[in-house]
Design a protein around this motif. Structure first.
Motif, PDB file in Angstrom:
ATOM      1  N   ALA A 125       0.839  -1.210   0.000  1.00  0.00           N
ATOM      2  CA  ALA A 125       0.000   0.000   0.000  1.00  0.00           C
ATOM      3  C   ALA A 125       0.871   1.256   0.000  1.00  0.00           C
ATOM      4  O   ALA A 125       0.619   2.206  -0.748  1.00  0.00           O
ATOM      5  N   MET A 126       1.923   1.248   0.832  1.00  0.00           N
ATOM      6  CA  MET A 126       2.823   2.407   0.896  1.00  0.00           C
ATOM      7  C   MET A 126       3.561   2.591  -0.434  1.00  0.00           C
ATOM      8  O   MET A 126       3.730   3.712  -0.917  1.00  0.00           O
ATOM      9  N   LEU A 127       4.003   1.473  -1.034  1.00  0.00           N
ATOM     10  CA  LEU A 127       4.689   1.538  -2.327  1.00  0.00           C
ATOM     11  C   LEU A 127       3.808   2.197  -3.382  1.00  0.00           C
ATOM     12  O   LEU A 127       4.252   3.059  -4.119  1.00  0.00           O
ATOM     13  N   LYS A 128       2.540   1.769  -3.427  1.00  0.00           N
ATOM     14  CA  LYS A 128       1.623   2.307  -4.438  1.00  0.00           C
ATOM     15  C   LYS A 128       1.406   3.798  -4.232  1.00  0.00           C
ATOM     16  O   LYS A 128       1.342   4.567  -5.193  1.00  0.00           O
ATOM     17  N   LYS A 129       1.300   4.223  -2.959  1.00  0.00           N
ATOM     18  CA  LYS A 129       1.085   5.645  -2.680  1.00  0.00           C
ATOM     19  C   LYS A 129       2.311   6.469  -3.070  1.00  0.00           C
ATOM     20  O   LYS A 129       2.185   7.571  -3.597  1.00  0.00           O
ATOM     21  N   CYS A 130       3.486   5.912  -2.822  1.00  0.00           N
ATOM     22  CA  CYS A 130       4.734   6.611  -3.204  1.00  0.00           C
ATOM     23  C   CYS A 130       4.803   6.766  -4.731  1.00  0.00           C
ATOM     24  O   CYS A 130       5.129   7.845  -5.236  1.00  0.00           O
ATOM     25  N   PHE A 131       4.490   5.684  -5.438  1.00  0.00           N
ATOM     26  CA  PHE A 131       4.558   5.734  -6.900  1.00  0.00           C
ATOM     27  C   PHE A 131       3.490   6.677  -7.455  1.00  0.00           C
ATOM     28  O   PHE A 131       3.731   7.411  -8.413  1.00  0.00           O
ATOM     29  N   ALA A 132       2.301   6.659  -6.829  1.00  0.00           N
ATOM     30  CA  ALA A 132       1.230   7.571  -7.240  1.00  0.00           C
ATOM     31  C   ALA A 132       1.687   9.023  -7.088  1.00  0.00           C
ATOM     32  O   ALA A 132       1.445   9.861  -7.966  1.00  0.00           O
ATOM     33  N   GLY A 133       2.386   9.308  -5.983  1.00  0.00           N
ATOM     34  CA  GLY A 133       2.916  10.658  -5.756  1.00  0.00           C
ATOM     35  C   GLY A 133       3.898  11.058  -6.846  1.00  0.00           C
ATOM     36  O   GLY A 133       3.860  12.182  -7.362  1.00  0.00           O
ATOM     37  N   LEU A 134       4.765  10.113  -7.218  1.00  0.00           N
ATOM     38  CA  LEU A 134       5.752  10.367  -8.280  1.00  0.00           C
ATOM     39  C   LEU A 134       5.042  10.638  -9.614  1.00  0.00           C
ATOM     40  O   LEU A 134       5.406  11.555 -10.354  1.00  0.00           O
ATOM     41  N   LEU A 135       3.992   9.863  -9.908  1.00  0.00           N
ATOM     42  CA  LEU A 135       3.248  10.042 -11.154  1.00  0.00           C
ATOM     43  C   LEU A 135       2.551  11.400 -11.211  1.00  0.00           C
ATOM     44  O   LEU A 135       2.454  12.004 -12.282  1.00  0.00           O
ATOM     45  N   VAL A 136       2.055  11.869 -10.065  1.00  0.00           N
ATOM     46  CA  VAL A 136       1.411  13.191 -10.021  1.00  0.00           C
ATOM     47  C   VAL A 136       2.419  14.273 -10.410  1.00  0.00           C
ATOM     48  O   VAL A 136       2.128  15.168 -11.208  1.00  0.00           O
ATOM     49  N   VAL A 137       3.634  14.163  -9.851  1.00  0.00           N
ATOM     50  CA  VAL A 137       4.691  15.145 -10.159  1.00  0.00           C
ATOM     51  C   VAL A 137       5.013  15.110 -11.662  1.00  0.00           C
ATOM     52  O   VAL A 137       5.063  16.149 -12.331  1.00  0.00           O
ATOM     53  N   VAL A 138       5.222  13.887 -12.191  1.00  0.00           N
ATOM     54  CA  VAL A 138       5.536  13.714 -13.628  1.00  0.00           C
ATOM     55  C   VAL A 138       4.401  14.263 -14.491  1.00  0.00           C
ATOM     56  O   VAL A 138       4.621  15.016 -15.445  1.00  0.00           O
ATOM     57  N   GLY A 139       3.162  13.873 -14.150  1.00  0.00           N
ATOM     58  CA  GLY A 139       1.998  14.295 -14.926  1.00  0.00           C
ATOM     59  C   GLY A 139       1.830  15.807 -14.939  1.00  0.00           C
ATOM     60  O   GLY A 139       1.632  16.407 -15.998  1.00  0.00           O
ATOM     61  N   CYS A 140       1.944  16.426 -13.755  1.00  0.00           N
ATOM     62  CA  CYS A 140       1.783  17.887 -13.668  1.00  0.00           C
ATOM     63  C   CYS A 140       2.896  18.606 -14.436  1.00  0.00           C
ATOM     64  O   CYS A 140       2.657  19.635 -15.079  1.00  0.00           O
ATOM     65  N   TYR A 141       4.107  18.042 -14.383  1.00  0.00           N
ATOM     66  CA  TYR A 141       5.243  18.632 -15.107  1.00  0.00           C
ATOM     67  C   TYR A 141       4.965  18.638 -16.611  1.00  0.00           C
ATOM     68  O   TYR A 141       5.128  19.653 -17.286  1.00  0.00           O
ATOM     69  N   PHE A 142       4.503  17.511 -17.150  1.00  0.00           N
ATOM     70  CA  PHE A 142       4.229  17.411 -18.589  1.00  0.00           C
ATOM     71  C   PHE A 142       3.023  18.264 -18.998  1.00  0.00           C
ATOM     72  O   PHE A 142       3.013  18.855 -20.082  1.00  0.00           O
ATOM     73  N   ILE A 143       2.009  18.321 -18.139  1.00  0.00           N
ATOM     74  CA  ILE A 143       0.847  19.169 -18.441  1.00  0.00           C
ATOM     75  C   ILE A 143       1.299  20.633 -18.506  1.00  0.00           C
ATOM     76  O   ILE A 143       0.932  21.382 -19.418  1.00  0.00           O
ATOM     77  N   TYR A 144       2.119  21.044 -17.528  1.00  0.00           N
ATOM     78  CA  TYR A 144       2.651  22.405 -17.484  1.00  0.00           C
ATOM     79  C   TYR A 144       3.452  22.723 -18.759  1.00  0.00           C
ATOM     80  O   TYR A 144       3.244  23.732 -19.407  1.00  0.00           O
ATOM     81  N   LYS A 145       4.355  21.779 -19.145  1.00  0.00           N
ATOM     82  CA  LYS A 145       5.182  21.995 -20.347  1.00  0.00           C
ATOM     83  C   LYS A 145       4.317  22.018 -21.606  1.00  0.00           C
ATOM     84  O   LYS A 145       4.563  22.780 -22.537  1.00  0.00           O
ATOM     85  N   GLY A 146       3.304  21.157 -21.622  1.00  0.00           N
ATOM     86  CA  GLY A 146       2.424  21.069 -22.790  1.00  0.00           C
ATOM     87  C   GLY A 146       1.565  22.308 -22.982  1.00  0.00           C
ATOM     88  O   GLY A 146       1.164  22.634 -24.097  1.00  0.00           O
ATOM     89  N   LEU A 147       1.246  23.000 -21.873  1.00  0.00           N
ATOM     90  CA  LEU A 147       0.410  24.194 -21.960  1.00  0.00           C
ATOM     91  C   LEU A 147       1.215  25.466 -22.177  1.00  0.00           C
ATOM     92  O   LEU A 147       0.664  26.527 -22.481  1.00  0.00           O
ATOM     93  N   MET A 148       2.543  25.388 -21.998  1.00  0.00           N
ATOM     94  CA  MET A 148       3.384  26.587 -22.125  1.00  0.00           C
ATOM     95  C   MET A 148       3.491  27.068 -23.574  1.00  0.00           C
ATOM     96  O   MET A 148       3.551  26.249 -24.469  1.00  0.00           O
TER      97      MET A 148
END
Length: 266
Positions: free
Chosen positions: A243-266
């Protein structure tokens, strides 16, 4: 020096794939994007090369994974045979669709997908397997394979995050769903990588050491190291809370996703 960077990316991606139980595509694509940007490659094709190279590396990791699952007798080869033609056609088509997209649109689509994956993971949305449900007809499985293939090629992943829920939903137990999904990763990766090479070869790409949209040095370095380190990640995973592993990976994916969304909208 360049090869050392790719070996390090492979070490991280392989370890993460073993640790979190997902293909390394969602790790490899963002890291390659950052590395290629630092190398001042053409920004219009950086994202395409990151995705194409990611798919090529998945060929190697999926062979390693499916061999292990096959030894345990967990792969449903009859289901694989129904899905495979659709996966191959879909992946090649997906590479063609990605080729038509601008680098920014590709960033945006992958960013949204990463955030959606994080949401599903954080919720722990494991479909409860209903033993009374059965897989649909071979024709419908073929169509499902096509859809999974298209999406997997665009996102640069082996398709596990799409294939496993599909099989789960139709009454396949988790272990067999994961094993069959590992087998499905191979046709996705081969057809997707060939597609990115084919469509990329038709473009004027001013990036050294590439075949179409696949970076040869990056493919070699990442494949070699991820093959080795995935086993270490799997060992560590058994000592930690899933459960902790999945939450950690989910957190990492949020960072990656937001970064790409930000770059894509720039």
């Amino acid at each position: 020096m360049e090869l050392i960077i790719y070996l390090l990316i492979g070490a991280i991606a392989g370890f993460a794939a073993g640790l979190f139980g997902v293909g390394g595509g969602l790790i490899i694509v963002p890291i390659l994007y950052i590395v290629f940007t630092q190398m001042n490659y053409d920004p219009n094709v950086i994202m395409h090369i990151a995705v194409g190279t990611s798919l090529a590396t998945i060929i190697v990791t999926s062979i390693s994974s499916v061999t292990a699952h096959h030894k345990k007798g967990a792969v449903l080869w009859s289901v694989f045979r129904n899905l495979a033609p659709g996966l191959v056609a879909g992946s090649f088509l997906g590479a063609g669709i990605a080729d038509l997209m601008s680098g920014q649109h590709l960033q945006l689509v992958i960013g949204v997908f990463a955030v959606w994956m994080a949401y599903k993971m954080f919720k722990g949305a494991h479909a409860v397997v209903d033993p009374n449900r059965h897989l649909p007809s071979p024709a419908l499985q073929l169509a499902a394979g096509g859809g999974i293939g298209v999406a997997s090629a665009i996102f640069g992943i082996g398709g596990g995050s799409l294939t496993v829920p599909y099989l789960n939903r139709h009454g396949v137990v988790m272990q067999k769903a994961v094993a069959t999904s590992a087998a499905c990763g191979l046709p996705i990766a081969v057809a997707g990588a060939l597609g990115f090479m084919w469509f990329g070869a038709k473009e004027q790409i001013d990036v050294p050491n590439t075949i179409g949209y696949v970076h040869v040095y990056a493919f070699f370095g990442i494949s070699v190291m991820s093959f080795i380190t995935a086993k270490f990640g799997a060992k560590v995973a058994h000592r930690l809370s899933p459960a902790m592993l999945k939450k950690c990976f989910a957190g990492l994916l949020v960072v990656v996703g937001c970064y790409f969304i930000y770059k894509g909208l720039m």
